[in-house]
Enzyme design. Structure first.
Site, PDB file in Angstrom:
ATOM      1  N   THR A 170      88.987 -26.856 -46.826  1.00  0.00           N
ATOM      2  CA  THR A 170      88.413 -25.531 -47.049  1.00  0.00           C
ATOM      3  C   THR A 170      88.854 -24.559 -45.955  1.00  0.00           C
ATOM      4  O   THR A 170      89.174 -24.980 -44.850  1.00  0.00           O
ATOM      5  CB  THR A 170      86.877 -25.703 -47.009  1.00  0.00           C
ATOM      6  OG1 THR A 170      86.515 -26.527 -48.094  1.00  0.00           O
ATOM      7  CG2 THR A 170      86.129 -24.396 -47.068  1.00  0.00           C
ATOM      8  N   ARG A 198      81.452 -29.149 -60.697  1.00  0.00           N
ATOM      9  CA  ARG A 198      80.827 -29.481 -59.400  1.00  0.00           C
ATOM     10  C   ARG A 198      80.994 -28.295 -58.428  1.00  0.00           C
ATOM     11  O   ARG A 198      82.066 -27.731 -58.292  1.00  0.00           O
ATOM     12  CB  ARG A 198      81.483 -30.727 -58.825  1.00  0.00           C
ATOM     13  CG  ARG A 198      80.985 -31.132 -57.422  1.00  0.00           C
ATOM     14  CD  ARG A 198      81.858 -30.593 -56.313  1.00  0.00           C
ATOM     15  NE  ARG A 198      81.467 -31.090 -54.998  1.00  0.00           N
ATOM     16  CZ  ARG A 198      81.953 -30.627 -53.862  1.00  0.00           C
ATOM     17  NH1 ARG A 198      82.840 -29.656 -53.854  1.00  0.00           N
ATOM     18  NH2 ARG A 198      81.557 -31.110 -52.708  1.00  0.00           N
ATOM     19  N   ASP A 201      79.056 -27.126 -50.996  1.00  0.00           N
ATOM     20  CA  ASP A 201      78.309 -26.259 -50.079  1.00  0.00           C
ATOM     21  C   ASP A 201      78.950 -24.890 -49.922  1.00  0.00           C
ATOM     22  O   ASP A 201      78.259 -23.900 -49.632  1.00  0.00           O
ATOM     23  CB  ASP A 201      78.269 -26.909 -48.686  1.00  0.00           C
ATOM     24  CG  ASP A 201      79.686 -27.035 -48.116  1.00  0.00           C
ATOM     25  OD1 ASP A 201      80.516 -27.717 -48.745  1.00  0.00           O
ATOM     26  OD2 ASP A 201      79.972 -26.414 -47.073  1.00  0.00           O
ATOM     27  N   GLY A 222      83.687 -29.483 -44.673  1.00  0.00           N
ATOM     28  CA  GLY A 222      83.336 -30.902 -44.607  1.00  0.00           C
ATOM     29  C   GLY A 222      82.753 -31.369 -45.931  1.00  0.00           C
ATOM     30  O   GLY A 222      82.936 -30.719 -46.962  1.00  0.00           O
ATOM     31  N   HIS A 223      82.042 -32.462 -45.881  1.00  0.00           N
ATOM     32  CA  HIS A 223      81.512 -33.072 -47.099  1.00  0.00           C
ATOM     33  C   HIS A 223      80.362 -32.221 -47.660  1.00  0.00           C
ATOM     34  O   HIS A 223      79.265 -32.183 -47.110  1.00  0.00           O
ATOM     35  CB  HIS A 223      81.052 -34.496 -46.781  1.00  0.00           C
ATOM     36  CG  HIS A 223      80.557 -35.229 -47.966  1.00  0.00           C
ATOM     37  ND1 HIS A 223      79.497 -36.075 -47.934  1.00  0.00           N
ATOM     38  CD2 HIS A 223      80.974 -35.205 -49.264  1.00  0.00           C
ATOM     39  CE1 HIS A 223      79.266 -36.551 -49.142  1.00  0.00           C
ATOM     40  NE2 HIS A 223      80.165 -36.045 -49.960  1.00  0.00           N
ATOM     41  N   GLY A 224      80.656 -31.526 -48.758  1.00  0.00           N
ATOM     42  CA  GLY A 224      79.736 -30.521 -49.276  1.00  0.00           C
ATOM     43  C   GLY A 224      78.340 -31.023 -49.585  1.00  0.00           C
ATOM     44  O   GLY A 224      77.345 -30.382 -49.253  1.00  0.00           O
TER      45      GLY A 224
HETATM   46  N1  ASP Z   1      82.942 -28.334 -48.195  1.00  0.00           N
HETATM   47  C1  ASP Z   1      83.942 -28.392 -49.215  1.00  0.00           C
HETATM   48  C2  ASP Z   1      83.319 -28.917 -50.478  1.00  0.00           C
HETATM   49  O1  ASP Z   1      82.556 -29.860 -50.417  1.00  0.00           O
HETATM   50  C3  ASP Z   1      85.113 -29.209 -48.842  1.00  0.00           C
HETATM   51  C4  ASP Z   1      85.687 -28.944 -47.470  1.00  0.00           C
HETATM   52  O2  ASP Z   1      85.103 -28.228 -46.677  1.00  0.00           O
HETATM   53  O3  ASP Z   1      86.751 -29.424 -47.162  1.00  0.00           O
HETATM   54  O4  ASP Z   1      83.628 -28.424 -51.525  1.00  0.00           O
END
Ligand code: ASP
Length: 301
Positions: A170, A198, A201, A222-224
Site C-alpha cells: 500500500t 473485500r 483497513d 500492513g495486514h488490513g
Molecule cells: N493494508 C492493506 C490491506 O489490507 C495492505 C497493505 O497495507 O499492504 O488492504
C-alpha cells in the site's frame, strides 16, 4: 518541519521488500517526495501535496496501488483509497473500484464536493462519471507480473515470491503545509487473491488513515484485518493527543498491533508541530521524508 515551514512523509508499504526491489522502491519514494514538495514549496495545501505524492505512487508499478496492484480471486484489480483533512475532520474514501486509474483523485473529489465520506464499487464509479473523472478499462490496471503471480496462485502455489516478494505494498502520504494544516491519505490494491469485494483497513477512517488538527495525521500499511481490530491510525493520533512524541506514537501503535493481533504492519505520521515519524515490524518499509535541512531521507537504504 524544514526551514520552509512544511513537512512531508510518504510510504510505499511495509513488507518483505527483496534486495532486488529496493532501488525501484527508493526511486518511487523519491519521486513522490518531489511531487509533494513541489506543491508545498509553492504554498500549496497539505491536501494537494498528499494527493500529488500519492498519484506518483499509484502510477508506479512497484507498489500495490493503482496500476500494478495485486489481482483479487477473480483476476481483477479492486482499488481502495482515502484522503482526510485534519482541519475539518472530513474524509473522502472510495473502495472496490475497478475502473479508476487514480483512486486518490476520486477520493479527493468526494472530500471536496460531496456530503458523503465513502462510496464503494459501482456507486463510486458513477460519482466519478458525474464528476468528470474518466473511467478506464479494468484491464489497464493489470500488469503481466501480477497476472503471472495470480495464475501461479490459482495453481495452488500461493507464495509471496510470485508477487515480486510482496504480499502487501500500500502507499500513503502525510503532509503539513506552511499554514500548519495537516492531511493524510492512503491508497491500495489490497491483498493478493482477496475475495471479490473485500475491503481492508486502508480506506476506512481511523484504520488506514486519520488526521486531526488537534494532534496529528497518520497513514498505515500492513495486514488490513489486523489494523482494523486496533483502529491503528486513530490509536496513533490519540497517543499524540495525550502528549506522546511523534516517534513514541508511531512505535507504540505498531507495538499495539503486534501485541493485540500478533500481526505486522507499519505507519507514517506527522504531529501537529510538524515532526515526522515512522515505525514498522515487517522486515522493511519503503518510506521517505523531508529532513529539517530540506534534503530527502529515503529508506530502505
Ligand atoms: N493494508 C492493506 C490491506 O489490507 C495492505 C497493505 O497495507 O499492504 O488492504
Amino acid at each position: 518541519m524544514n526551514s520552509e515551514n512544511f513537512s512531508l512523509i510518504v510510504h510505499g508499504g511495509a513488507w518483505s521488500i527483496p534486495d532486488a526491489a529496493v532501488a525501484d522502491c527508493r526511486s518511487g519514494i523519491h519521486s513522490s517526495l518531489e511531487a509533494g514538495r513541489k506543491v508545498l514549496s509553492h504554498g500549496g495545501s497539505a491536501l494537494d501535496a498528499v494527493e500529488a505524492a500519492i498519484v506518483v505512487l499509484e502510477e508506479d508499478i512497484t507498489f500495490d496501488a493503482g496500476i500494478g496492484s495485486h489481482l483479487n480471486r477473480d483476476g481483477r484489480v479492486q482499488l481502495d483509497a482515502i484522503i482526510m483533512d485534519a482541519v475539518t475532520l472530513k474524509a473522502g474514501a472510495v473502495a472496490a473500484v475497478e475502473r479508476i486509474k487514480n483512486p486518490i483523485r476520486l477520493a479527493r473529489k468526494l472530500l471536496e464536493s460531496s456530503s458523503h465520506m465513502m462510496l464503494t464499487g459501482a456507486g463510486a464509479e458513477l460519482f466519478a462519471q458525474e464528476s468528470g473523472i474518466p473511467l478506464c478499462d479494468p484491464s489497464e490496471l493489470i500488469i503481466e507480473r501480477e497476472r503471472t503471480a495470480w495464475l501461479r496462485c490459482r495453481e495452488g502455489n500461493h507464495e509471496s515470491e510470485f508477487h515480486f516478494g510482496h504480499r502487501h505494498g500500500t502507499v500513503g502520504a502525510v503532509a503539513r503545509d506552511s499554514r500548519g494544516r495537516l492531511a493524510a491519505g492512503t491508497s491500495t490494491g489490497g491483498t493478493c487473491c482477496k475475495f471479490p469485494g473485500r475491503i481492508g483497513d486502508s480506506p476506512l477512517i481511523g484504520c488506514g488513515c486519520y488526521a486531526d488538527a488537534d494532534a496529528g495525521a497518520v497513514s498505515c500499511t500492513g495486514h488490513g484485518e489486523a489494523i482494523m481490530k486496533v483502529v491503528m491510525a486513530k490509536s496513533a493520533v490519540d497517543l499524540l493527543r495525550t502528549g506522546a512524541s511523534a516517534a513514541a506514537a508511531a512505535t507504540e501503535s505498531v507495538q499495539l498491533l503486534a501485541r493485540r493481533t500478533q500481526s505486522t504492519g507499519g505507519l507514517i505520521l506527522i504531529d501537529r508541530e510538524g515532526h515526522p515519524a515512522a515505525w514498522f515490524n515487517t522486515p522493511r518499509m519503503a518510506y521517505g521524508y523531508i529532513e529539517v535541512d530540506g534534503s530527502f531521507r529515503v529508506l530502505p537504504e
